[in-house]
Design a protein around this motif. Structure first.
Motif, PDB file in Angstrom:
ATOM      1  N   THR A  45       0.844  -1.197   0.000  1.00 30.96           N
ATOM      2  CA  THR A  45       0.000   0.000   0.000  1.00 30.96           C
ATOM      3  C   THR A  45       0.880   1.249   0.000  1.00 30.96           C
ATOM      4  OG1 THR A  45      -0.093  -0.087   2.427  1.00 30.96           O
ATOM      5  CG2 THR A  45      -1.876  -1.162   1.214  1.00 30.96           C
ATOM      6  N   PRO A  46       0.338   2.406  -0.374  1.00 30.41           N
ATOM      7  CA  PRO A  46       1.146   3.624  -0.445  1.00 30.41           C
ATOM      8  C   PRO A  46       1.730   4.032   0.913  1.00 30.41           C
ATOM      9  CG  PRO A  46      -0.920   3.909  -1.631  1.00 30.41           C
ATOM     10  CD  PRO A  46      -1.037   2.622  -0.882  1.00 30.41           C
ATOM     11  N   VAL A  47       2.930   4.566   0.884  1.00 26.35           N
ATOM     12  CA  VAL A  47       3.567   5.086   2.095  1.00 26.35           C
ATOM     13  C   VAL A  47       2.816   6.324   2.587  1.00 26.35           C
ATOM     14  CG1 VAL A  47       5.664   6.156   3.004  1.00 26.35           C
ATOM     15  CG2 VAL A  47       5.829   4.164   1.518  1.00 26.35           C
ATOM     16  N   ILE A  48       2.321   7.128   1.642  1.00 25.28           N
ATOM     17  CA  ILE A  48       1.608   8.360   1.978  1.00 25.28           C
ATOM     18  C   ILE A  48       0.111   8.147   1.756  1.00 25.28           C
ATOM     19  CG2 ILE A  48       1.310  10.809   1.428  1.00 25.28           C
ATOM     20  CD1 ILE A  48       4.200  10.817   0.415  1.00 25.28           C
ATOM     21  N   GLU A  49      -0.682   8.535   2.747  1.00 24.71           N
ATOM     22  CA  GLU A  49      -2.139   8.426   2.652  1.00 24.71           C
ATOM     23  C   GLU A  49      -2.759   9.763   3.026  1.00 24.71           C
ATOM     24  OE1 GLU A  49      -3.936   5.815   1.729  1.00 24.71           O
ATOM     25  OE2 GLU A  49      -2.874   3.959   2.232  1.00 24.71           O
ATOM     26  N   ASP A  50      -4.039   9.913   2.707  1.00 24.09           N
ATOM     27  CA  ASP A  50      -4.813  11.043   3.193  1.00 24.09           C
ATOM     28  C   ASP A  50      -4.840  10.965   4.721  1.00 24.09           C
ATOM     29  OD1 ASP A  50      -7.199  12.515   4.148  1.00 24.09           O
ATOM     30  OD2 ASP A  50      -7.573  12.830   2.019  1.00 24.09           O
ATOM     31  N   ALA A  51      -4.494  12.063   5.394  1.00 21.38           N
ATOM     32  CA  ALA A  51      -4.423  12.049   6.861  1.00 21.38           C
ATOM     33  C   ALA A  51      -5.758  11.664   7.490  1.00 21.38           C
ATOM     34  CB  ALA A  51      -3.967  13.412   7.379  1.00 21.38           C
TER      35      ALA A  51
ATOM     36  N   THR B 210      -1.983  -1.910   9.371  1.00 23.22           N
ATOM     37  CA  THR B 210      -3.361  -2.375   9.565  1.00 23.22           C
ATOM     38  C   THR B 210      -4.375  -1.364   9.052  1.00 23.22           C
ATOM     39  OG1 THR B 210      -2.650  -3.616  11.514  1.00 23.22           O
ATOM     40  CG2 THR B 210      -5.012  -3.233  11.271  1.00 23.22           C
ATOM     41  N   VAL B 211      -4.169  -0.095   9.363  1.00 18.23           N
ATOM     42  CA  VAL B 211      -5.108   0.934   8.884  1.00 18.23           C
ATOM     43  C   VAL B 211      -5.103   1.005   7.351  1.00 18.23           C
ATOM     44  CG1 VAL B 211      -5.686   3.384   8.919  1.00 18.23           C
ATOM     45  CG2 VAL B 211      -5.006   2.241  11.038  1.00 18.23           C
ATOM     46  N   PRO B 212      -3.934   1.020   6.694  1.00 17.93           N
ATOM     47  CA  PRO B 212      -3.955   0.959   5.229  1.00 17.93           C
ATOM     48  C   PRO B 212      -4.636  -0.304   4.691  1.00 17.93           C
ATOM     49  CG  PRO B 212      -1.811   1.712   5.982  1.00 17.93           C
ATOM     50  CD  PRO B 212      -2.560   1.276   7.205  1.00 17.93           C
ATOM     51  N   LEU B 213      -4.502  -1.432   5.407  1.00 18.53           N
ATOM     52  CA  LEU B 213      -5.198  -2.652   4.988  1.00 18.53           C
ATOM     53  C   LEU B 213      -6.706  -2.451   5.076  1.00 18.53           C
ATOM     54  CD1 LEU B 213      -5.393  -5.679   4.268  1.00 18.53           C
ATOM     55  CD2 LEU B 213      -5.196  -6.157   6.727  1.00 18.53           C
ATOM     56  N   ALA B 214      -7.171  -1.829   6.152  1.00 18.25           N
ATOM     57  CA  ALA B 214      -8.608  -1.570   6.312  1.00 18.25           C
ATOM     58  C   ALA B 214      -9.139  -0.730   5.159  1.00 18.25           C
ATOM     59  CB  ALA B 214      -8.855  -0.880   7.648  1.00 18.25           C
ATOM     60  N   LYS B 215      -8.394   0.314   4.815  1.00 14.56           N
ATOM     61  CA  LYS B 215      -8.797   1.166   3.689  1.00 14.56           C
ATOM     62  C   LYS B 215      -8.819   0.375   2.389  1.00 14.56           C
ATOM     63  CE  LYS B 215      -6.161   2.636   0.894  1.00 14.56           C
ATOM     64  NZ  LYS B 215      -4.987   3.100   0.114  1.00 14.56           N
ATOM     65  N   TYR B 216      -7.791  -0.441   2.187  1.00 12.66           N
ATOM     66  CA  TYR B 216      -7.651  -1.226   0.958  1.00 12.66           C
ATOM     67  C   TYR B 216      -8.835  -2.188   0.794  1.00 12.66           C
ATOM     68  CZ  TYR B 216      -5.525  -4.476  -2.405  1.00 12.66           C
ATOM     69  OH  TYR B 216      -5.264  -5.264  -3.497  1.00 12.66           O
ATOM     70  N   VAL B 217      -9.162  -2.907   1.870  1.00  7.36           N
ATOM     71  CA  VAL B 217     -10.255  -3.882   1.804  1.00  7.36           C
ATOM     72  C   VAL B 217     -11.593  -3.184   1.597  1.00  7.36           C
ATOM     73  CG1 VAL B 217     -11.496  -5.678   3.059  1.00  7.36           C
ATOM     74  CG2 VAL B 217      -9.006  -5.592   3.160  1.00  7.36           C
TER      75      VAL B 217
ATOM     76  N   PHE C 184      -0.200 -10.705   2.922  1.00  2.00           N
ATOM     77  CA  PHE C 184       0.955 -10.349   3.748  1.00  2.00           C
ATOM     78  C   PHE C 184       1.558  -9.073   3.202  1.00  2.00           C
ATOM     79  CE2 PHE C 184       3.387 -12.758   0.504  1.00  2.00           C
ATOM     80  CZ  PHE C 184       4.555 -12.006   0.379  1.00  2.00           C
ATOM     81  N   GLN C 185       2.131  -8.303   4.101  1.00  2.31           N
ATOM     82  CA  GLN C 185       2.812  -7.075   3.703  1.00  2.31           C
ATOM     83  C   GLN C 185       4.031  -6.888   4.586  1.00  2.31           C
ATOM     84  OE1 GLN C 185       0.395  -3.562   3.315  1.00  2.31           O
ATOM     85  NE2 GLN C 185       2.113  -2.262   2.718  1.00  2.31           N
ATOM     86  N   ILE C 186       5.162  -6.670   3.950  1.00  2.00           N
ATOM     87  CA  ILE C 186       6.417  -6.384   4.656  1.00  2.00           C
ATOM     88  C   ILE C 186       6.894  -5.032   4.144  1.00  2.00           C
ATOM     89  CG2 ILE C 186       8.729  -7.198   5.212  1.00  2.00           C
ATOM     90  CD1 ILE C 186       7.794 -10.008   4.323  1.00  2.00           C
ATOM     91  N   SER C 187       6.672  -3.999   4.926  1.00  2.00           N
ATOM     92  CA  SER C 187       6.929  -2.636   4.458  1.00  2.00           C
ATOM     93  C   SER C 187       7.365  -1.740   5.607  1.00  2.00           C
ATOM     94  CB  SER C 187       5.661  -2.037   3.815  1.00  2.00           C
ATOM     95  OG  SER C 187       5.225  -2.806   2.716  1.00  2.00           O
ATOM     96  N   LYS C 188       7.886  -0.581   5.229  1.00  2.00           N
ATOM     97  CA  LYS C 188       8.293   0.400   6.232  1.00  2.00           C
ATOM     98  C   LYS C 188       7.097   1.221   6.709  1.00  2.00           C
ATOM     99  CE  LYS C 188      13.108   1.078   4.814  1.00  2.00           C
ATOM    100  NZ  LYS C 188      14.091   2.042   4.261  1.00  2.00           N
ATOM    101  N   VAL C 189       7.115   1.538   7.997  1.00  3.37           N
ATOM    102  CA  VAL C 189       6.130   2.445   8.587  1.00  3.37           C
ATOM    103  C   VAL C 189       6.886   3.524   9.353  1.00  3.37           C
ATOM    104  CG1 VAL C 189       4.371   0.647   8.733  1.00  3.37           C
ATOM    105  CG2 VAL C 189       5.855   1.056  10.696  1.00  3.37           C
ATOM    106  N   TYR C 190       6.179   4.590   9.724  1.00  2.00           N
ATOM    107  CA  TYR C 190       6.838   5.773  10.277  1.00  2.00           C
ATOM    108  C   TYR C 190       6.101   6.288  11.503  1.00  2.00           C
ATOM    109  CZ  TYR C 190       9.166   5.586   5.796  1.00  2.00           C
ATOM    110  OH  TYR C 190       9.897   5.157   4.719  1.00  2.00           O
ATOM    111  N   ARG C 191       6.857   6.523  12.561  1.00  6.40           N
ATOM    112  CA  ARG C 191       6.277   7.086  13.773  1.00  6.40           C
ATOM    113  C   ARG C 191       7.203   8.163  14.315  1.00  6.40           C
ATOM    114  NH1 ARG C 191       3.885   1.588  16.695  1.00  6.40           N
ATOM    115  NH2 ARG C 191       2.676   0.953  14.862  1.00  6.40           N
ATOM    116  N   GLY C 192       6.635   9.334  14.509  1.00  7.08           N
ATOM    117  CA  GLY C 192       7.420  10.472  14.966  1.00  7.08           C
ATOM    118  C   GLY C 192       7.547  10.512  16.475  1.00  7.08           C
ATOM    119  N   GLU C 193       7.989   9.389  17.065  1.00  8.42           N
ATOM    120  CA  GLU C 193       8.177   9.352  18.504  1.00  8.42           C
ATOM    121  C   GLU C 193       9.659   9.461  18.828  1.00  8.42           C
ATOM    122  OE1 GLU C 193       6.515   5.675  19.770  1.00  8.42           O
ATOM    123  OE2 GLU C 193       7.651   4.475  18.354  1.00  8.42           O
TER     124      GLU C 193
END
Length: 451
Positions: free
Chosen positions: A44-50, A82-89, A103-112
């Motif tokens: 799924t796309p790295v960038i989504e609508d917020a 998981t959230v991108p999967l929900a949108k996709y489905v 299955f999806q093996i991808s990078k995710v980003y958290r500004g913590e």
């Protein structure tokens, strides 16, 4: 021109080639294992609508996401898969066959805040099975069976998949007339491994508003231990008092029975009533996986059953079950603990062909012959001295150097040098390929060492 000092941002992992090769081996095990169970690869796309990403979030999630404006668009980097999967489905549900396995093996980003072993950019390796209205309990047993295959594929045997069911916990709290506080209680109990029973008891009383008797009853319940059969037998003593509890117990029994049928040894899975998963997201079976010899690492794979994946995007009921491996963190901790096998070949090529004559055609033909046999081969084309060529092969870490000089060309042979042992033999091109393949297969050990 001013020279800018190169640097990598804090919280972002950047590996040298040898370490990257080890990481790629873990990725290969994950992809092949997931695919062997009939899961489709998804990206799924790295960038989504917020607005899409934050539909189920807000609060802490909103603080952690990387969010930015581009023109009139409010955008964000995905913070999980998981959230991108929900949108996709939700978007493609009419085109998908259910149950949908991905299955999806991808990078995710958290500004913590970046910490030891916790990154702002990291790989997650997820599998999920999504049903259309219903999803059979068999799927909740198959997921930990896949976890078992993954970790065995890594070379591990001493790990344990801990299994529980949220319905059992919710039903038990209902017996104590604590249903309105069940979410807070589960989140507190989920901290048991980190803070201990005394502190959990204190939080249950001071922050959750439980009496001492209620807190003691909960701690007594989650302390039920023994073999899987013994724990299930002890739970039978609570049966018949709450319908939800009885349903959860029935599901847990089915998962345990089917796990054995899937070939998972009891040494590798255990019913553990302390496992709750802090998120209200989960509604049934929940899982956490730990390395038995390294409990300090914590859970290396977790997940569970949820009843409505895409409720924020579509009215259709889409239950599911899945797990997630925080792969970057797992790799970092394993490397820090010295558990990654240093003896596995990590060079980008199995063999380096070194031409010893001005004529390049014979060396090119040799490299192509070796490649056609399935080997990864690099052709060294720089006009350097022999000592420099061998120094390059040594620094690259390539296991074999294949030399082709005038004598070899005249004899229709090549010289194969084992860069570890120093042994050098003259072989035909076909023999050289077989010789290198056999040596590589003999050195094909586990990715992770058990100490």
């Amino acid at each position: 021109m001013e020279i800018i000092k190169p640097r990598t941002l804090s919280g972002f992992m950047e590996l040298l080639p040898a370490k990257q090769a080890q990481f790629e081996r873990m990725l290969a095990v994950l992809r092949s294992t997931y695919a062997s169970y009939g899961f489709a690869a998804l990206d799924t796309p790295v960038i989504e609508d917020a607005q899409i990403l934050l539909a189920k979030g807000g609060g802490e999630t909103e603080k952690q996401i990387y969010r930015f404006q581009k023109g009139d668009s409010d955008l964000a980097l995905r913070f999980d898969l998981t959230v991108p999967l929900a949108k996709y489905v939700a978007l493609h549900c009419n085109d998908l066959a259910f149950p949908f396995r991905r299955f999806q093996i991808s990078k995710v980003y958290r500004g913590e805040r970046a910490q030891r072993g916790r990154f702002r950019e990291f790989y997650q390796a997820d599998i999920d099975i999504i049903g259309d209205g219903k999803l059979d309990i068999m799927n909740e047993a198959e997921i930990p069976a896949i976890i078992y295959k993954v970790f065995r594929g890594f070379g591990l045997s001493r790990f344990q998949i801990r299994v529980n069911n949220r319905k059992i916990l919710s039903g038990f709290y209902a017996m104590l007339e604590l249903s309105d506080k069940s979410g807070d209680i589960m989140r507190t109990v989920d901290k048991l491994d980190k803070i201990g029973a005394d502190k959990v008891r204190g939080i249950l009383i001071s922050e959750c508003g439980l009496t001492e008797a209620q807190s003691d009853e909960i701690l007594k319940f989650i302390a039920i231990t023994g073999s899987n059969a013994e724990v299930l037998s002890a739970l039978e003593g609570y049966a018949g008092r709450n319908e939800l509890f009885d349903l959860g117990l029935s599901e847990l029994k089915a998962v345990c029975c089917n796990l054995a049928a899937f070939g998972v040894p009891e040494a590798n899975f255990a019913v553990d009533l302390t496992i709750a998963r802090g998120l209200d997201y989960y509604t049934g079976t929940v899982y956490e996986t730990t390395l038995l010899d390294h409990p300090e690492i914590g859970s290396v794979c977790s997940g569970g059953r949820y009843d409505n994946l895409a409720g924020y995007y579509i009215e259709k009921q889409l239950p599911g079950v899945g797990i997630s491996i925080g792969l970057t963190r797992l790799f970092y901790v394993l490397d820090e603990q010295g558990l990654l096998n240093p003896d596995l070949p990590s060079a980008p090529a199995d063999a380096l062909v070194l031409p010893m004559t001005a004529e390049a055609a014979p060396a090119i033909a040799l490299a192509e012959t070796l490649r056609s046999s399935g080997l990864r081969v690099q052709l060294y084309s720089e006009q350097k001295k022999f000592k420099q060529k061998m120094a390059y092969a040594d620094k690259l870490g390539v296991p074999f150097a294949v030399l082709l000089g005038e004598d070899e060309i005249a004899e229709g042979l090549c010289s194969v040098k084992n860069m570890v042992s120093g042994e050098q033999v003259k072989l035909s091109l076909v023999e050289a390929a077989a010789y290198i393949r056999a040596a590589l297969e003999a050195n094909n050990g586990p990715i992770i060492l058990e100490k």
